[in-house]
Enzyme design. Structure first.
Site, short mmCIF file in Angstrom:
data_model
loop_
_atom_site.label_atom_id
_atom_site.label_comp_id
_atom_site.label_asym_id
_atom_site.label_seq_id
_atom_site.Cartn_x
_atom_site.Cartn_y
_atom_site.Cartn_z
N LYS A 1 1.70 12.95 11.40
CA LYS A 1 0.81 12.82 12.37
C LYS A 1 -0.44 11.58 11.85
CE LYS A 1 -2.42 15.41 9.88
NZ LYS A 1 -3.54 15.25 9.62
N THR A 2 -0.79 11.23 11.38
CA THR A 2 -2.06 9.79 11.11
C THR A 2 -1.65 8.45 12.20
OG1 THR A 2 -2.69 10.68 9.19
CG2 THR A 2 -3.72 8.81 9.99
N ASP B 1 -8.66 15.83 14.82
CA ASP B 1 -7.87 15.71 13.56
C ASP B 1 -7.79 17.26 13.44
OD1 ASP B 1 -5.99 14.75 12.17
OD2 ASP B 1 -7.05 13.86 10.70
N GLU B 2 -7.16 17.55 12.22
CA GLU B 2 -7.18 18.62 11.32
C GLU B 2 -7.70 20.10 12.63
OE1 GLU B 2 -5.11 18.98 8.90
OE2 GLU B 2 -5.27 17.25 7.48
N GLN C 1 -0.77 24.89 7.64
CA GLN C 1 -2.32 24.23 6.81
C GLN C 1 -3.33 24.82 6.92
OE1 GLN C 1 -0.80 19.90 5.80
NE2 GLN C 1 0.46 19.98 7.38
N ARG D 1 3.20 17.85 -0.62
CA ARG D 1 2.52 16.23 -0.59
C ARG D 1 3.73 15.40 -1.37
NH1 ARG D 1 -0.05 16.46 2.72
NH2 ARG D 1 0.82 18.11 3.28
#
Length: 780
Positions: A56-57, A244-245, A280, A627
């Site tokens: 994603k980043t 983002d997010e 998330q 993670r």
DNA sequence: CACGTCGCTGTTTTT
DNA sequence: CAGCGACGTG
């Protein structure tokens, strides 16, 4: 955090301009088709649903690089918002790699709050603030509310200020100004006074020239709505918007964003790209609305949706466990993550131990063993549900001599000595900052006690002016006792003196002088307690860190918004942090302790939000497991000490929801009955008992009941209308004239001899002529 | 006015 | 087991 080992980036470091040839620019190499699609779909609204570990980043940063490389916009024309400072920092770093640091970074890349503050400072006067307004933190906020509650005679035991702060935050998160609250919203708190106090609170903030976190967005919304020309200015500026997010945005953030992104005279379609993962979403308790992401296509017609489902992070066993777990949630868009790692990997380890101490011991041993096998401590992390769990690990690691690093723990800038020091700096730069003044007026002890302070308060409130200003007036009168009066006068002249020096001398130097001359440093030097030396060290550290900033204002802004310190990632150390703080990070080995009912899922989440709360907890679990790249090690303690007393715990229901075939149960021998991993017929298992059966005995439920009962009872009046800073009364004419008889609480009855603004000279038969403030006398 | 003691309460996650 | 507010004493 920067301790993530370098991912294969496949990004050339060469100048982008040279890549503008006919072929694929090399920054697009090594991307999968979906990622590439997401990067190249630059125009029009775009929603990228990016599962955990799907790059994603990378997509976000490459997209920005692409926009820059193709010269669609310059760095200053891209608005890019993240949720945390960590994420913002990382994006800046990564973009820096593309462009080789040739440009001076991205001015409009930052958190919602820091960008909100930036916009607000430019146009502060339009919302009743000055551009150097102070940003209050939670602590200041609560102290201010406490005063307002007292003034309203609200029983503080029954209606604590922190709870009201929570209520107000909730309103602000929803984008609601006091004037927009209806009677129905008001009834809950303090017999309906909540809205009234909210309104007073906002007015007070304007007088103090201050904004709280919520205001950074809320006032921004108001600014845009009331001032179309200002909004148009930003429409012109921002050619592209990235978020983002997105699943973590709340209503206020959504409204703020929509105002900026909406089609306008410069753009027919909204050039907004949002990236997120509904699985998330873990900030519902803070007002985040998963709905925002689910609704995106409606909000921005013609939106393109791209799903990233290829996971480049975890082994297939880890991915399977996580996917299986999250499948128990009902409210989700649904995604199927596929591993691209091509490795089955180790099973998920679940260890049951006797108590939390054994848990820490065990994990310590595991870590040491991994270390012996050549694994770096940097590649391991312990992710806890609640921060109190950290302490046990710290204790253990200290005795083992194991290097660790706590991320987001007790923060540097929240320490008492740091906050005191900052209060000194605030009051010097921003004299209207009452909260700062109150904090330090008698620190170190100056013999100014309750009686004196409340007199200052009375005067300030009566005239609706800041405390410092009230103090200035008051020391010109005889209201105060001589000792206090001269102390205050001295303090005020010190303020002036320091402010003057700030004009010419370097701010870190002045800051040091302030701490010395105020006696603050001395205070800690005289303190013989064990932590005094540490505090002095922290103060030095504070001065050191100031040197990195050009202005004092810039420094203060940094600490109020970027409350995290860059923990030295140079050393090899195990990271300890909360699950919330772990979002966006990845580690080879992840330890997940404390999988017990009541702790994880947390009882309060269940009490307060029921099924939605449970699902959010499950998403947290999902975040935790995903993670891990190679190893996920869960554990649970059968006994845990909860505020002092031992309580026995039962295994978390989430453990039952893991697929049995990828789980390996280890029991340290002291189990009672073991854990049951069926893994099959999940539906029946999940429904086997009402997850909320105990809800009616919990404190949370009872609280909710009480609040319901008080709802709809008599409420205070709702004040309508916008908040505007009340002008500070300049030479308003007095209610008194020479010759009037007046009554003073302390001096008794007297006759007005002279009037000077709001100061009166009065002859008292008992004590002679005294100067007093008008607000301290009344007509007899 | 400052300081010490006592008893109560509330305990998640964060910009 | 905190941390805080209320209270009483120097």
């Amino acid at each position: 955090m920067t301790d993530r080992p370098a991912k294969p980036q496949g990004l050339g470091a060469g100048p982008i301009t040279s890549q503008l040839g006919a072929q694929t620019p090399n920054y697009l190499e090594g991307l999968n088709p979906e990622q590439r699609n997401a990067i190249e779909s630059v125009d029009g609204p775009l929603l990228v649903l990016a599962g955990a570990g799907t790059g994603k980043t990378r997509v976000l940063t490459t997209r920005i690089a692409h926009i820059l490389a193709t010269r669609r916009a310059r760095a200053g024309e891209i608005l890019s918002v993240t949720f945390t400072n960590k994420a913002a920092r990382e994006m800046k770093e990564r973009i820096g790699k593309f462009v080789g640091g040739a440009i001076e970074g991205m001015p409009w890349l930052g958190t919602f709050h820091s960008i909100g503050a930036r916009i607000l400072r430019r146009h502060a006067e339009l919302v009743g603030l000055k551009s150097d307004f102070t940003i209050l933190d939670t602590d200041d906020q609560i102290r201010l509310l406490k005063q307002l509650l007292q003034a309203e005679n609200v029983d503080e035991k029954r209606w604590p200020a922190r709870q009201l702060a929570h209520v107000i935050d909730g309103w602000k998160n929803k984008g609601l100004q006091p004037s927009q609250l209806s009677a129905a919203d008001a009834g809950v708190f303090a017999d309906g006074k909540a809205v009234k106090i909210y309104q007073q609170y906002q007015a007070r903030l304007k007088v103090l020239n201050a904004a709280d976190f919520g205001d950074l967005l809320l006032e921004g919304i108001r600014l845009f709505k009331d001032n179309p020309t200002v909004l148009a200015e930003f429409h012109r500026r921002f050619k592209y918007i990235l978020v983002d997010e997105y699943q973590d945005t709340n209503v206020a953030q959504y409204l703020w964003l929509r105002l900026l992104a909406q089609p306008n005279e410069h753009r027919e379609t909204a050039n907004v790209c949002v990236v997120g993962d509904d699985d998330q979403s873990i900030y519902g308790w803070r007002g985040a609305e998963v709905d925002n992401i689910l609704r995106f296509e409606k909000d921005f017609p013609g939106a393109k949706v791209i799903r990233l489902e290829r996971n480049y992070r975890s082994t297939s066993k880890i991915l399977k466990a996580a996917s299986h777990l999250i499948a128990h949630n009902e409210d989700r868009l649904g995604k199927t993550l596929q591993t691209d790692v091509g490795e089955e990997g180790e099973p998920i380890a679940v260890t049951s131990v006797w108590d939390s101490e054994e848990e820490a011991r065990n994990i310590g041993e595991d870590i040491e063993q991994l270390q012996r096998q050549g694994h770096k401590l940097n590649s391991m992390a312990i992710l806890v549900r609640a921060s109190f769990q950290m302490r046990e690990f710290e204790d253990r690691f200290i005795t083992l001599g194991l290097n660790y690093r706590v991320i987001g723990g007790p923060r540097f800038y929240e320490r008492k000595e740091i906050r005191d020091a900052l209060a000194y700096l605030r009051i010097v730069t921003q004299p209207a900052d009452d909260l700062a003044f109150e904090r330090i007026v008698n620190v170190p002890k100056r013999g100014l006690g309750n009686a004196t302070i409340s007199m200052l308060h009375d005067a300030a409130r009566a005239a609706n002016i800041p405390l410092v200003q009230a103090t200035r007036e008051l020391v010109e009168t005889d209201e105060l006792k001589p000792k206090q009066r001269s102390t205050l006068r001295g303090l005020l002249s010190q303020f002036d003196e320091w402010a003057m020096r700030l004009q010419t001398l370097p701010h870190s130097e002045v800051a040091e002088a302030i701490l010395d001359e105020s006696g603050y440093t001395q205070m800690w030097q005289n303190d013989k307690s064990a932590d005094a030396p540490g505090r002095l060290e922290n103060l030095k550290e504070l001065i050191r860190s100031m040197e990195e900033f050009e202005t004092l204002g810039g420094f203060l802004e940094h600490i109020s918004l970027v409350m995290d310190r860059d923990s030295g990632d140079a050393d090899d150390a195990v990271s300890i942090m909360t699950l919330h703080a772990a979002k966006g990070l990845e580690f080879d080995t992840v330890f997940l302790p404390g999988w017990e009912e009541g702790l994880f899922p947390h009882q309060r989440a269940l009490d307060e939000s029921g099924k939605a709360g449970l699902e959010e907890e499950r998403r947290l679990a999902y975040v935790g497991i995903t993670r891990a790249r190679k190893r996920a090690k869960l554990s649970l303690a059968q006994n845990r000490r909860i505020h002092g007393l031992w309580q026995s715990a039962i295994p978390s229901r989430f453990l039952d929801e893991l697929p049995a075939d990828v789980v390996e149960v280890k029991d340290t021998g002291s189990s009672y009955g073991g854990i049951n991993y069926g893994g099959r017929d999940q539906a029946t298992k999940f429904d086997r008992r009402d997850p909320f059966e105990s809800v009616y005995e919990t404190p949370g439920w009872q609280r909710a009941q009480r609040q319901h009962q008080s709802r709809g009872k008599d409420r205070g009046p709702t004040i309508e209308g916008e908040l505007v800073a009340r002008s500070v009364n300049p030479a308003s004419s007095s209610r008194y004239k020479v010759g009037d008889k007046v009554l003073h609480l302390k001096f008794g009855e007297g006759t007005v001899a002279a009037v000077d603004g709001n100061k009166l000279s009065i002859d008292f038969p008992s004590v002679g002529r005294k100067k007093v403030l008008e607000s301290f006398v009344q007509k007899p």
